[in-house]
Design a protein around this motif. Structure first.
Motif, mmCIF file in Angstrom:
data_model
loop_
_atom_site.group_PDB
_atom_site.id
_atom_site.type_symbol
_atom_site.label_atom_id
_atom_site.label_comp_id
_atom_site.label_asym_id
_atom_site.label_seq_id
_atom_site.Cartn_x
_atom_site.Cartn_y
_atom_site.Cartn_z
ATOM 1 N N ILE A 37 23.107 -32.023 -44.265
ATOM 2 C CA ILE A 37 23.715 -32.573 -45.471
ATOM 3 C C ILE A 37 22.717 -32.761 -46.604
ATOM 4 O O ILE A 37 23.057 -32.557 -47.785
ATOM 5 C CB ILE A 37 24.448 -33.907 -45.161
ATOM 6 C CG1 ILE A 37 25.329 -34.313 -46.347
ATOM 7 C CG2 ILE A 37 23.470 -34.993 -44.771
ATOM 8 C CD1 ILE A 37 26.425 -33.329 -46.680
ATOM 9 N N ASP A 38 21.475 -33.115 -46.295
ATOM 10 C CA ASP A 38 20.489 -33.285 -47.369
ATOM 11 C C ASP A 38 20.236 -31.959 -48.087
ATOM 12 O O ASP A 38 20.205 -31.908 -49.327
ATOM 13 C CB ASP A 38 19.179 -33.841 -46.812
ATOM 14 C CG ASP A 38 19.279 -35.309 -46.434
ATOM 15 O OD1 ASP A 38 20.215 -35.985 -46.905
ATOM 16 O OD2 ASP A 38 18.421 -35.783 -45.664
ATOM 17 N N GLU A 39 20.048 -30.885 -47.322
ATOM 18 C CA GLU A 39 19.812 -29.579 -47.948
ATOM 19 C C GLU A 39 21.062 -29.083 -48.656
ATOM 20 O O GLU A 39 20.969 -28.501 -49.746
ATOM 21 C CB GLU A 39 19.378 -28.541 -46.906
ATOM 22 C CG GLU A 39 19.120 -27.176 -47.523
ATOM 23 C CD GLU A 39 18.562 -26.155 -46.543
ATOM 24 O OE1 GLU A 39 18.774 -24.955 -46.775
ATOM 25 O OE2 GLU A 39 17.929 -26.564 -45.558
ATOM 26 N N LEU A 40 22.230 -29.317 -48.075
ATOM 27 C CA LEU A 40 23.465 -28.908 -48.725
ATOM 28 C C LEU A 40 23.597 -29.582 -50.086
ATOM 29 O O LEU A 40 23.940 -28.935 -51.082
ATOM 30 C CB LEU A 40 24.661 -29.256 -47.836
ATOM 31 C CG LEU A 40 24.815 -28.434 -46.560
ATOM 32 C CD1 LEU A 40 25.878 -29.046 -45.651
ATOM 33 C CD2 LEU A 40 25.166 -26.990 -46.881
ATOM 34 N N TYR B 114 31.773 -38.326 -43.921
ATOM 35 C CA TYR B 114 30.432 -38.566 -44.469
ATOM 36 C C TYR B 114 29.991 -37.396 -45.348
ATOM 37 O O TYR B 114 29.464 -37.594 -46.457
ATOM 38 C CB TYR B 114 29.455 -38.773 -43.312
ATOM 39 C CG TYR B 114 27.998 -38.868 -43.714
ATOM 40 C CD1 TYR B 114 27.520 -39.954 -44.442
ATOM 41 C CD2 TYR B 114 27.097 -37.859 -43.350
ATOM 42 C CE1 TYR B 114 26.179 -40.035 -44.811
ATOM 43 C CE2 TYR B 114 25.765 -37.938 -43.712
ATOM 44 C CZ TYR B 114 25.309 -39.020 -44.440
ATOM 45 O OH TYR B 114 23.986 -39.089 -44.803
ATOM 46 N N ALA B 115 30.228 -36.173 -44.857
ATOM 47 C CA ALA B 115 29.845 -34.989 -45.633
ATOM 48 C C ALA B 115 30.667 -34.883 -46.915
ATOM 49 O O ALA B 115 30.130 -34.531 -47.978
ATOM 50 C CB ALA B 115 30.031 -33.737 -44.777
ATOM 51 N N PHE B 116 31.976 -35.169 -46.821
ATOM 52 C CA PHE B 116 32.816 -35.117 -48.012
ATOM 53 C C PHE B 116 32.315 -36.108 -49.066
ATOM 54 O O PHE B 116 32.223 -35.783 -50.248
ATOM 55 C CB PHE B 116 34.272 -35.459 -47.665
ATOM 56 C CG PHE B 116 34.917 -34.555 -46.648
ATOM 57 C CD1 PHE B 116 34.447 -33.271 -46.422
ATOM 58 C CD2 PHE B 116 36.001 -35.000 -45.907
ATOM 59 C CE1 PHE B 116 35.043 -32.436 -45.483
ATOM 60 C CE2 PHE B 116 36.613 -34.183 -44.971
ATOM 61 C CZ PHE B 116 36.124 -32.902 -44.746
ATOM 62 N N GLU B 117 32.003 -37.316 -48.625
ATOM 63 C CA GLU B 117 31.571 -38.356 -49.559
ATOM 64 C C GLU B 117 30.218 -38.021 -50.177
ATOM 65 O O GLU B 117 30.025 -38.188 -51.390
ATOM 66 C CB GLU B 117 31.508 -39.705 -48.833
ATOM 67 C CG GLU B 117 31.057 -40.867 -49.702
ATOM 68 C CD GLU B 117 31.996 -41.143 -50.854
ATOM 69 O OE1 GLU B 117 31.520 -41.704 -51.874
ATOM 70 O OE2 GLU B 117 33.196 -40.805 -50.754
ATOM 71 N N ARG B 118 29.283 -37.539 -49.344
ATOM 72 C CA ARG B 118 27.951 -37.214 -49.857
ATOM 73 C C ARG B 118 27.989 -36.073 -50.874
ATOM 74 O O ARG B 118 27.172 -36.035 -51.802
ATOM 75 C CB ARG B 118 27.032 -36.818 -48.691
ATOM 76 C CG ARG B 118 26.458 -37.953 -47.889
ATOM 77 C CD ARG B 118 25.315 -38.686 -48.612
ATOM 78 N NE ARG B 118 24.280 -37.798 -49.097
ATOM 79 C CZ ARG B 118 23.234 -37.380 -48.386
ATOM 80 N NH1 ARG B 118 23.087 -37.810 -47.141
ATOM 81 N NH2 ARG B 118 22.321 -36.579 -48.900
ATOM 82 N N SER B 119 28.904 -35.147 -50.687
ATOM 83 C CA SER B 119 28.879 -33.932 -51.511
ATOM 84 C C SER B 119 29.965 -33.898 -52.589
ATOM 85 O O SER B 119 30.067 -32.919 -53.330
ATOM 86 C CB SER B 119 29.022 -32.691 -50.618
ATOM 87 O OG SER B 119 30.301 -32.632 -50.011
ATOM 88 N N ARG B 120 30.750 -34.950 -52.697
ATOM 89 C CA ARG B 120 31.940 -34.882 -53.554
ATOM 90 C C ARG B 120 31.607 -34.721 -55.041
ATOM 91 O O ARG B 120 32.423 -34.182 -55.804
ATOM 92 C CB ARG B 120 32.813 -36.118 -53.352
ATOM 93 C CG ARG B 120 32.223 -37.428 -53.808
ATOM 94 C CD ARG B 120 33.133 -38.603 -53.438
ATOM 95 N NE ARG B 120 32.549 -39.888 -53.837
ATOM 96 C CZ ARG B 120 32.784 -40.448 -54.999
ATOM 97 N NH1 ARG B 120 33.588 -39.847 -55.872
ATOM 98 N NH2 ARG B 120 32.234 -41.621 -55.306
#
Length: 266
Positions: free
Chosen positions: A112-115, A141-147
């Motif tokens: 997720i950090d690299e994404l 978690y991924a949706f929220e981090r990358s939204r």
């Protein structure tokens, strides 16, 4: 082995293979596919060929996914959709299903950090309500981090099936017709598309399937209407940047007419 069909397309060594740098030099960056879809196939066969359990193939396939996502984001691809777990995959042994779900959680937390650094938006297509709590929590978690990211959309197809997606869309449209929100005459291709998981996204221009099989396996059945198909015998754990570049280069050599004809009648 990667081969370029046709004359005068050999690599510098005359073997017919092109290196990554040669492929990059030949790819038209103004004519990239907007949406690439990948069926990540061959993990189990890759593992068996090495005397390992099938689950080892899934783990090694994570490296290929990382490279495909990284390369697509670098190139500026708008949407990348990867087939991670189909509606039919529940038929696999419970141990394998558990490993796949665990790898999903691991992938999210490791990548997720690299994404986010690459401005990638993480989404899921399919009915994720049936996934284990740990998998759904990782996805949230991924949706929220990358939204708030604005770059490439990464669709992870999970508990996804093209037929079930169409049934879901038909039911939603039927409910709207019943309630008077949609007239029967108003049902058209655009309305159907608006009720698919990929609503608002361009349809795939390019479908990539490694591992030697020649079928779509219930993947994006509506959306694949005019996709170009690219197959190779390489198992997914061995699929690397050069394979993706080769697929894009070959895509750009094709004549896409979308059912029409070009000027001159050809």
């Amino acid at each position: 082995m990667l081969r370029i069909r046709g004359k005068n397309k050999q690599g510098k060594d005359g073997s017919g293979e092109l290196s990554e740098s040669e492929l990059m030099a030949r790819i038209d960056m103004t004519g990239l596919p907007r949406h690439i879809a990948i069926i990540m196939d061959g993990n189990g066969r890759w593992a068996r060929a090495r005397g390992m359990p099938r689950t080892f193939g899934h783990r090694y396939g994570m490296d290929s996914l990382r490279e495909a996502v990284r390369t697509s984001a670098e190139l500026g691809i708008k949407v990348l959709t990867v087939y991670a777990f189909s509606t039919e995959n529940w038929k696999r042994p419970p141990e394998e299903v558990n490993v796949l779900m665990g790898l999903l959680v691991e992938y999210v937390h490791k990548e997720i950090d690299e994404l986010c650094a690459n401005n990638v938006v993480v989404r899921a297509i399919g009915d994720i309500s049936r996934l284990p709590d740990s998998a759904r929590e990782a996805l949230r978690y991924a949706f929220e981090r990358s939204r708030n990211n604005t770059g490439m959309v990464l669709n992870i197809a999970l508990n996804y099936g093209g037929r079930s997606e169409l049934v879901r869309a038909a039911r939603q449209i039927a409910e709207k017709v019943r309630d008077g929100r949609v007239q029967l005459e108003g049902i058209d291709e655009r309305l159907v598309g608006d009720h698919l998981y990929t609503a608002g996204q361009p349809d795939p221009d390019l479908l990539i399937r490694p591992a030697g099989d020649y079928r779509v396996s219930n993947f994006l059945l509506w959306q694949m209407a005019y996709a170009e198909f690219w197959f190779c015998p390489t198992y997914w754990p061995d699929f690397r940047r050069r394979h993706l570049l080769q697929a894009i280069y070959d895509f750009q050599q094709r004549d896409r007419r979308f059912g029409g004809i070009k000027e001159g009648g050809k």
